[in-house]
Write an enzyme that holds these catalytic residues in place. Structure first.
Site, PDB file in Angstrom:
ATOM      1  CB  ALA A   1     -29.175   0.522  11.987  1.00 43.58           C
TER       2      ALA A   1
ATOM      3  CB  ALA B   1     -40.842  -5.807   9.973  1.00 44.18           C
TER       4      ALA B   1
ATOM      5  N   GLY C   1     -37.937  -1.510  10.576  1.00 46.05           N
ATOM      6  CA  GLY C   1     -37.711  -0.687   9.390  1.00 46.05           C
ATOM      7  C   GLY C   1     -36.657   0.389   9.598  1.00 46.05           C
TER       8      GLY C   1
ATOM      9  CG  ASN D   1     -27.616  -3.637   9.216  1.00 41.12           C
ATOM     10  OD1 ASN D   1     -27.758  -4.699   8.621  1.00 41.12           O
ATOM     11  ND2 ASN D   1     -28.566  -3.100   9.963  1.00 41.12           N
TER      12      ASN D   1
ATOM     13  CB  CYS E   1     -31.625  -4.358   7.707  1.00 38.55           C
ATOM     14  SG  CYS E   1     -33.336  -4.020   8.205  1.00 38.55           S
TER      15      CYS E   1
ATOM     16  N   GLY F   1     -33.942 -14.790  18.218  1.00 37.64           N
ATOM     17  CA  GLY F   1     -34.219 -15.557  19.429  1.00 37.64           C
ATOM     18  C   GLY F   1     -33.655 -16.963  19.365  1.00 37.64           C
TER      19      GLY F   1
ATOM     20  N   GLY G   1     -27.373 -14.612  17.959  1.00 39.55           N
ATOM     21  CA  GLY G   1     -28.486 -15.418  17.484  1.00 39.55           C
ATOM     22  C   GLY G   1     -29.049 -16.241  18.635  1.00 39.55           C
TER      23      GLY G   1
ATOM     24  N   GLY H   1     -29.409 -10.120  21.808  1.00 35.69           N
ATOM     25  CA  GLY H   1     -30.466  -9.298  21.215  1.00 35.69           C
ATOM     26  C   GLY H   1     -31.793  -9.455  21.906  1.00 35.69           C
TER      27      GLY H   1
END
Lengths: 308, 253
Positions: free
Chosen positions: A45, A69, A71, A126, A129, A216, A242, A264
């Protein structure tokens, strides 16, 4: 076997791409395999300014999943354009630029700059988030805000805009329908689910941010269901994600209503995973009676209203 | 950087919740350097999505083995501790940047380790003692947690401290270091963050290298899970890719 897919104006040689945030800007994974094998690359991002991100620890394992996280750490849109995109230009793979922000103005600014880049073939908006207090997810959990930010970004983008949806909502079809009305060219779904783990010794959250985004295989059935729900309401191209780990998972997403998929978390366990999925997909499709990815789509459409 | 199936040659408990594992392979043992690490898959990868980063305690290029020492802290390391000789492990490595080992001949070097931070210092010390005067200070929580004391003593002058005073000097490694009447030209440290902070502060006027431990995602620099604030243009370093060994003057702890 043809693995080609068409997502509106975006043409991919195959439906497999790494998911944004799990692949950096491609450099690290290019040490493992030729990135030209990928259907597309969704890069990390971009925000208006450089961001350092959250305190560490930023990740924690969960049963068949993980929390993160980070950020939105990134060098900012200008930094990405100057330092990262030149590396990706050597590959003949569509780059999907993920766009984040705290305000409508920031989204618009980042989207305008990114869409001007020749290497960038589509934007991924996005609005989902969960790890940044001031930004992003509020646009993804409110249909009116989702409509506004999509409409604004569409008005400045010369490239197709895929809106990345949050699963942290009561009815994801409300948001999907709103962004379609606002002119979205496609959907990416789903982003992570908000979760938390607590360390028994410290009696405090494992992740410094407290909560994190769950990804996951643990979230795969949720993603499959949400894609199925949204597919009943729209014909927009969907990039599904996902918990994908195998070519069987890819087929499951395609049958649920996705047109392409993003991988991912599995990249962290096996850096070769995307290459392997591309190579193994024809065999799996054949095993289930399909001779192309398009045939899977046709089969899904023919009994969309019934069993799936 | 490769992914290799490696075979467990040995896996035994050497101290409180601490295991020593020797694994063999074709490629990684030939290329890995002191201070680098390997990223190990847990189970078949269906329940545990993240690999576990483990440092290298020793390298044997002839038998093509590496020695890992790990502390059992959660599900992943618990699973590792149950594995028997002959079991295959899926290993990603070598990862990160290791120790720089270039000093003037005869220099005084200090090596400071704390708990599970001790392992990477063993192979380092083996190399350092060939050319330099090396002093080792190792800290552990308690007597039962002490490991590799004899191995270090065979190499060089070694001091042991325990937090509770049940073995060696009572107190922290920094208490021992402050009593050493030596003028060090360089130092190396690996251990928990509070120890690294204390050593960095204590040795502020001496060049040094710190080896870090952090929860990691990918281990190859793509996910930005393991960053640390630094005095460089970016303002950060990635522990897995730029580290795990970093110049003490470069990082902000």
């Amino acid at each position: 076997m043809s693995l080609e897919v068409t997502l509106g104006d975006l043409h991919l040689n195959n439906p497999i791409m790494p998911a944004s945030g799990c692949f950096g800007f491609g450099r690290e994974f290019s040490a493992f395999y030729d990135l030209n094998q990928l259907g597309a690359i969704a890069i990390k991002a971009a925000t208006g300014e450089a961001r350092f991100g959250n305190q560490t620890p930023r990740v924690a394992e969960t049963s068949s999943g993980m929390l993160n996280a980070i950020g939105l750490q990134n060098p900012g849109v200008d930094g990405i354009i100057e330092q990262e995109l030149p590396f990706l230009r050597q590959y003949d793979v569509p780059v999907i630029a993920n766009i984040a922000g705290s305000t409508l103005e920031e989204y618009v600014d980042v989207a305008r700059k990114m869409s001007e880049q020749a290497a960038v073939k589509a934007l991924e908006l996005n609005i989902s988030c969960p790890n940044v207090k001031e930004g992003g997810v509020q646009f993804g959990t409110d249909a009116t805000l989702a409509y506004r930010v999509t409409e604004a970004v569409k008005s400045v983008s010369s490239k197709p805009v895929f809106v990345k949806l949050s699963p942290n909502v009561t009815d994801i079809t409300d948001i999907a329908t709103a962004v379609e009305k606002a002119g979205a060219d496609g959907l990416s779904m789903v982003n992570t689910l908000t979760g938390r783990r607590i360390d028994l010794h410290q009696q405090a959250p494992i992740i410094a941010n407290g909560s994190g985004g769950l990804s996951g295989p643990a979230i795969k059935p949720i993603a499959i269901h949400m894609i199925h729900q949204v597919r009943q309401k729209t014909d927009l191209p969907i990039i599904g994600m996902g918990g994908i780990q195998s070519t069987e998972d890819v087929l499951e997403f395609l049958l649920a209503g996705a047109d392409a998929v993003a991988v991912g978390t599995a990249n962290f366990q096996n850096p070769f995973i995307c290459e392997r999925l591309v190579q193994d997909l024809p065999e799996t499709l054949q095993a289930y009676g399909f001779n192309s990815v398009k045939e899977v789509r046709d089969a899904r459409c023919s009994h969309q209203s019934t069993s799936l | 950087m490769i992914v290799e199936d490696m075979t467990i040659q040995k896996n035994e408990c050497i101290a409180l919740n601490t295991f020593e594992m020797v694994i063999s392979g074709e490629e990684i043992p030939l290329h890995i350097q002191s201070g680098q690490f390997v990223h190990i898959q847990i189970g078949d990868g269906k329940l545990n999505m993240l690999r576990r980063p483990l440092s290298i305690a020793d390298i044997n290029r002839i038998s093509q083995t590496i020695t890992l020492i790990y502390h059992v802290t959660g599900d992943g390391t618990k699973w590792l501790s149950t594995l028997t000789e002959g079991t295959i492990l899926n290993v990603l490595g070598p990862l990160g940047n290791g120790f720089e080992i270039k000093h003037s001949e005869g220099n005084q070097i200090l090596v400071v380790g704390g708990g599970v931070g001790v392992p990477p210092l063993y192979h380092l010390t083996k190399q350092l003692v060939r050319h330099y005067q090396v002093t080792v200070v190792l800290g552990f929580a308690t007597r039962e947690a002490v490991f590799y004391e004899d191995e270090f003593r065979e190499l060089t002058k070694t001091y042991i401290s325990t937090d509770d005073g049940t073995y060696g000097h009572k107190g922290f490694v920094t208490d021992v270091v402050s009593q050493l009447d030596l003028n060090f030209q360089h130092y190396y440290a690996c251990g928990p963050m509070p120890m690294l902070q204390a050593v960095q502060e204590q040795m502020i006027d001496t060049p040094g290298q710190l080896s870090f431990e952090e929860r990691m995602g990918c281990g190859i620099g793509a996910c930005f899970a393991c960053v640390c604030e630094a005095k460089n243009d970016n303002g950060y370093v990635k522990i897995c890719q730029d580290g795990p060994v970093l110049q003490a003057s470069e990082v902000i702890l």
